[in-house]
Design an enzyme around this catalytic site. Structure first.
Site, PDB file in Angstrom:
ATOM      1  N   PHE A  83      32.222   7.245  20.221  1.00 35.48           N
ATOM      2  CA  PHE A  83      31.683   9.122  20.615  1.00 35.48           C
ATOM      3  C   PHE A  83      31.792   9.836  21.271  1.00 35.48           C
ATOM      4  O   PHE A  83      31.238  10.824  21.907  1.00 35.48           O
ATOM      5  CB  PHE A  83      31.145   9.508  19.325  1.00 35.48           C
ATOM      6  CG  PHE A  83      31.939   9.312  17.551  1.00 35.48           C
ATOM      7  CD1 PHE A  83      32.599   9.517  17.616  1.00 35.48           C
ATOM      8  CD2 PHE A  83      30.962   8.359  16.966  1.00 35.48           C
ATOM      9  CE1 PHE A  83      33.147   9.509  15.943  1.00 35.48           C
ATOM     10  CE2 PHE A  83      31.206   8.290  15.315  1.00 35.48           C
ATOM     11  CZ  PHE A  83      32.584   8.729  15.276  1.00 35.48           C
ATOM     12  N   CYS A  84      31.517   8.491  22.287  1.00 26.29           N
ATOM     13  CA  CYS A  84      31.584   9.075  24.441  1.00 26.29           C
ATOM     14  C   CYS A  84      32.723   8.909  24.398  1.00 26.29           C
ATOM     15  O   CYS A  84      34.119   9.465  24.210  1.00 26.29           O
ATOM     16  CB  CYS A  84      31.229   7.432  24.777  1.00 26.29           C
ATOM     17  SG  CYS A  84      29.384   7.040  24.755  1.00 26.29           S
ATOM     18  N   HIS A  85      32.776  10.856  25.297  1.00 23.83           N
ATOM     19  CA  HIS A  85      34.076  11.132  25.819  1.00 23.83           C
ATOM     20  C   HIS A  85      34.563  10.565  26.770  1.00 23.83           C
ATOM     21  O   HIS A  85      33.350  10.051  27.951  1.00 23.83           O
ATOM     22  CB  HIS A  85      33.341  12.846  26.469  1.00 23.83           C
ATOM     23  CG  HIS A  85      33.792  13.704  24.961  1.00 23.83           C
ATOM     24  ND1 HIS A  85      32.141  13.744  24.502  1.00 23.83           N
ATOM     25  CD2 HIS A  85      34.387  14.340  24.047  1.00 23.83           C
ATOM     26  CE1 HIS A  85      31.787  14.595  23.511  1.00 23.83           C
ATOM     27  NE2 HIS A  85      32.896  14.618  23.026  1.00 23.83           N
ATOM     28  N   MET A 120      25.219   7.598  28.608  1.00 22.57           N
ATOM     29  CA  MET A 120      25.066   6.031  28.028  1.00 22.57           C
ATOM     30  C   MET A 120      26.036   5.734  28.677  1.00 22.57           C
ATOM     31  O   MET A 120      26.065   4.568  29.231  1.00 22.57           O
ATOM     32  CB  MET A 120      25.882   7.177  26.771  1.00 22.57           C
ATOM     33  CG  MET A 120      25.449   7.416  25.634  1.00 22.57           C
ATOM     34  SD  MET A 120      24.137   6.770  25.091  1.00 22.57           S
ATOM     35  CE  MET A 120      24.408   4.946  23.993  1.00 22.57           C
ATOM     36  N   GLU A 121      27.106   6.229  30.175  1.00 26.04           N
ATOM     37  CA  GLU A 121      27.580   5.796  31.356  1.00 26.04           C
ATOM     38  C   GLU A 121      26.469   4.720  31.900  1.00 26.04           C
ATOM     39  O   GLU A 121      26.565   3.512  32.004  1.00 26.04           O
ATOM     40  CB  GLU A 121      28.284   6.738  32.253  1.00 26.04           C
ATOM     41  CG  GLU A 121      29.258   6.908  31.169  1.00 26.04           C
ATOM     42  CD  GLU A 121      28.806   8.221  30.251  1.00 26.04           C
ATOM     43  OE1 GLU A 121      30.138   8.641  29.743  1.00 26.04           O
ATOM     44  OE2 GLU A 121      28.068   8.816  30.615  1.00 26.04           O
ATOM     45  N   ASP A 135      24.232 -14.180  32.363  1.00 29.79           N
ATOM     46  CA  ASP A 135      25.586 -15.641  32.697  1.00 29.79           C
ATOM     47  C   ASP A 135      25.900 -15.969  34.014  1.00 29.79           C
ATOM     48  O   ASP A 135      25.428 -16.818  33.620  1.00 29.79           O
ATOM     49  CB  ASP A 135      26.669 -14.679  32.359  1.00 29.79           C
ATOM     50  CG  ASP A 135      27.982 -15.048  32.285  1.00 29.79           C
ATOM     51  OD1 ASP A 135      28.080 -16.711  31.709  1.00 29.79           O
ATOM     52  OD2 ASP A 135      28.691 -15.007  33.124  1.00 29.79           O
TER      53      ASP A 135
END
Length: 165
Positions: A83-85, A120-121, A135
């Site tokens: 639901f992130c734009h 969120m980004e 990694d």
């Protein structure tokens, strides 16, 4: 049980309790920024080896690769989190440095001018950069740990959080 205020409501659920994307069409377009942090903790011997090698591994430059991966993740957050734009990212910056003898601190700051924030980004960028460090270093040890990952600050929108970055 007391009724929840409108502001305490989960915004990604509609009145029927079904998942939904928030409608931001009525929000003002403003400058938005967010900074998130994630940390990678190394065993002492691995940290010493990384310091001696200038944060390079057999796979190449650890910091450089983490910045590239984190930046790619910032730009694709809306593809990872339902639901992130999708946002027009104006800036994405990383600061990666030692925070003590065995801990690498990764900070991701994201900026855009839009109707919704970039928390969120920033969190995704910091997280993926930390995963990339893992990694790049796993040939040396699997005894590394990632975390905490947290929002440090955000600006724009209804409220500001944390110190300005």
């Amino acid at each position: 049980m007391p009724a929840k205020s409108r502001s305490a409501r989960l915004t990604h659920l509609d009145d029927a309790g079904l998942p939904t994307m928030v409608d931001v069409s009525g929000k003002a377009i403003t400058a938005r920024s967010a900074t998130a942090e994630s940390r990678v903790r190394f065993p002492a011997a691995v940290a010493a080896q990384l310091r001696a090698n200038g944060l390079r591994s057999a796979k190449g430059g650890i910091v450089e690769t983490a910045v590239i991966a984190g930046t790619m993740a910032v730009k694709r957050t809306h593809e990872l989190i339902p639901f992130c734009h999708p946002l027009p990212i104006d800036a994405c910056r990383f600061e990666i440095d030692w925070a003590g003898e065995q801990v690498l601190d990764i900070r991701c700051t994201v900026r855009c001018v839009h109707r919704t924030g970039v928390e969120m980004e920033a969190l995704t960028g910091a997280s993926v950069a930390a995963l990339t460090v893992y990694d790049m270093c796993k040939a040396l040890s699997h005894s590394m740990s990632i975390g905490p990952t947290r929002l440090v600050s955000k600006r724009g929108g209804k409220r500001d959080i944390g110190a300005a970055q």
